[in-house]
Each structure stands twice: as structure tokens, then as C-alpha cells.
Design an enzyme around this catalytic site. Sequence first.
Site, PDB file in Angstrom:
ATOM      1  CG  HIS A  16      -1.838  -1.176   1.264  1.00  0.00           C
ATOM      2  ND1 HIS A  16      -2.538  -1.536   2.395  1.00  0.00           N
ATOM      3  CD2 HIS A  16      -2.163  -2.117   0.327  1.00  0.00           C
ATOM      4  CE1 HIS A  16      -3.246  -2.623   2.154  1.00  0.00           C
ATOM      5  NE2 HIS A  16      -3.035  -2.994   0.909  1.00  0.00           N
ATOM      6  CG  ASP A  46      -3.175  -5.093  -3.047  1.00  0.00           C
ATOM      7  OD1 ASP A  46      -2.793  -4.193  -2.258  1.00  0.00           O
ATOM      8  OD2 ASP A  46      -3.873  -6.054  -2.679  1.00  0.00           O
ATOM      9  CG  HIS A  83      -7.442  -3.272  -1.807  1.00  0.00           C
ATOM     10  ND1 HIS A  83      -6.924  -2.240  -1.069  1.00  0.00           N
ATOM     11  CD2 HIS A  83      -6.668  -4.353  -1.528  1.00  0.00           C
ATOM     12  CE1 HIS A  83      -5.890  -2.678  -0.367  1.00  0.00           C
ATOM     13  NE2 HIS A  83      -5.725  -3.957  -0.625  1.00  0.00           N
ATOM     14  CG  HIS A 140       0.374  -9.368  -2.754  1.00  0.00           C
ATOM     15  ND1 HIS A 140       0.311  -8.067  -3.194  1.00  0.00           N
ATOM     16  CD2 HIS A 140      -0.438  -9.442  -1.663  1.00  0.00           C
ATOM     17  CE1 HIS A 140      -0.507  -7.383  -2.411  1.00  0.00           C
ATOM     18  NE2 HIS A 140      -0.976  -8.202  -1.482  1.00  0.00           N
TER      19      HIS A 140
END
Length: 318
Positions: free
Chosen positions: A98, A261, A257, A284
Site C-alpha cells: 500500500h 495492490d 483495491h 501478490h
Amino acid sequence: MNGMVPPAHFPFMPPFSHDGQMQHTLSQPISSVGTGLHTGARISLRLSPAAENTGIVFHRTDCAMPPVTARYDTVVDTQLSTVLGHGPQGARIATVEHLMAALAGCGIDNVLVEVDGPEIPVFDGSAAEFVFLLECAGRRRQEARRPQIHVTRPVRVEEGDAFAELTPATQPGLGIDISIDFPAAAIGQQRYATQVDSHLFREQLSRARTFVLQPEIEHLHAIGLARGGSLDNAVVVNGESVLNPAGLRHPDEFVRHKVLDAIGDLYLAGGLIEGHFRGHKSGHTLNNRLLRKLFADKANWHAAPASTPTGQPCTQAA
């Protein structure tokens, strides 16, 4: 600034005079304190100016861990957050994505990030409070050109029906197209596609919070994660219901979101990516695998002078 972030009525000044080809750092140091999402620990964060070509450097002040530069090849774990370190067995700094997204969105190339714990504070689960800290610190132009990575041919990684890919840019900057598909009815299928610029990041993406399915919380606690999670720093979903009393900040906050990311993870390229990112059910792990595959073959990319960016940069304080 120590302790709590100032209230939202802090008097912002007009936007920066923008030169998107040159590197930038902070005008002054700034500090804050927050809770670690996974450890639940109280963590102090300090952001300080850094010299040209330093990059984003993380340093833990509570242990002997050497500073680590934020790059795809210093990522040592991607379970529920992006984690930096010098090897799989050494000390780590977790949940950097973030802050990395905020640095990318505000055009900060060089900064020293100091924390006195094993992860970056989560604040409200979005990038908004990091953006606010950067605005308060201000931004200073430097004399070196910004590093840019131009994608020259398609690169793709897959896991089951999930994938992430980079293709050459069709217009200047970074394009992102992400879709998600969750069994929880409150999330379901969502898609968000945009050409990223700093104004859009601040206004449309920075406030999108991390989220979790309620049935997963007990498992996360059992494996030592999400100990600091609460309705104050994450959206919690149970079937058709969002459990946060104030509801969502955007109807499609979940996929926004995921875009946030991805912006943070892609900034671990060590510069701005000129290309188009597309992901389906990516996270991720796939984002990091994609960067590793991109840089594994020099034919996939080349460095080039920065092009003129779109949009406006984040604002600064006096």
C-alpha cells in the site's frame, strides 16, 4: 508529524509543478504511528528524503537487519502481503504494497522508509493515509531522470485459471485491467480497467481498502496472520453482507483495491512501467512472478527516457 495523522481538513495547497521525466523525493521527513495488520503490533513509520537514484529503501530500526531496496528480487514472501528481505531466513519487512502504491501514485522515486517493527502500519487498510503523509511532506524535484521500463513483448504467468500479463503500451504510461471472481455474493465478479495517472490514483483508487472473507479469519489467526485486523482497517465480507457498519467506499471497492495492490507490486520493478497490465484473479504472488519473468529476458523490455505523463500529481502542503 508524530503520532496521529492530522484531521482531514488539513489545508492542502495547489498541485505540484509537474515534470514527469525527473526524479522526485520528499521535501522533508514525516512520521506517523499505526498498527501492523498481521502482527497487531504498534509500529512507528518515518519517511525521509533520499538522494537521486537511491530508489525506495526500507530499514528496520528495531533490529540489525540491513536496509533493503524495494525491488521484485528482494521480495521473499507473497502470502497475503508483499514482504521484503535479504533471504528466506532473514529479518523481513512485510505489507509494503500500500505504501509502494502511494509512492508510485504520488511520483516519489527516492525515499528512506524506517519502521521499528516487522511490517508497515496498515492504517485504514488503503493507501489514503500514506498519500496524506506524502502530501504533508511535500515533493522535491531532483536532477536525475526517472527510470522507465518499456515492455517490448508480451509476458504472462498463470496459476490455474488465474493469470497476470504485461504487454507493450498502446499509450504512454501504465494501463491496468483487472478482474476478480469471488464466491461471496457481496463481491462476485468485478472488473476495473484504466490508464493510471496520479489524479485518478488519488481520487479513485487510494481509498479502496483491503478485504477478507469472514470464514477465512479464523484460519488466518491460526497461522499467525491478521492479528491486527479489524473493521477499522479491512472490509469484512460474509456471504451477501459487508459487515463494516459504514459499508463500502465504492460499489466496486474490492477490485479497486486489487488495482491498488498491483500498482504497488509493479513499482517494485525499480521504475515506472510503460506497458499494459492485465490480471484475472491475480495477487501478490502472480504479480511478483510476472516481474521476475519480465526481467529474466532482456528481450522483454528496454529502458528509455520518460514520456510526458497524464493527469495531475498529488498535492503538497506548505
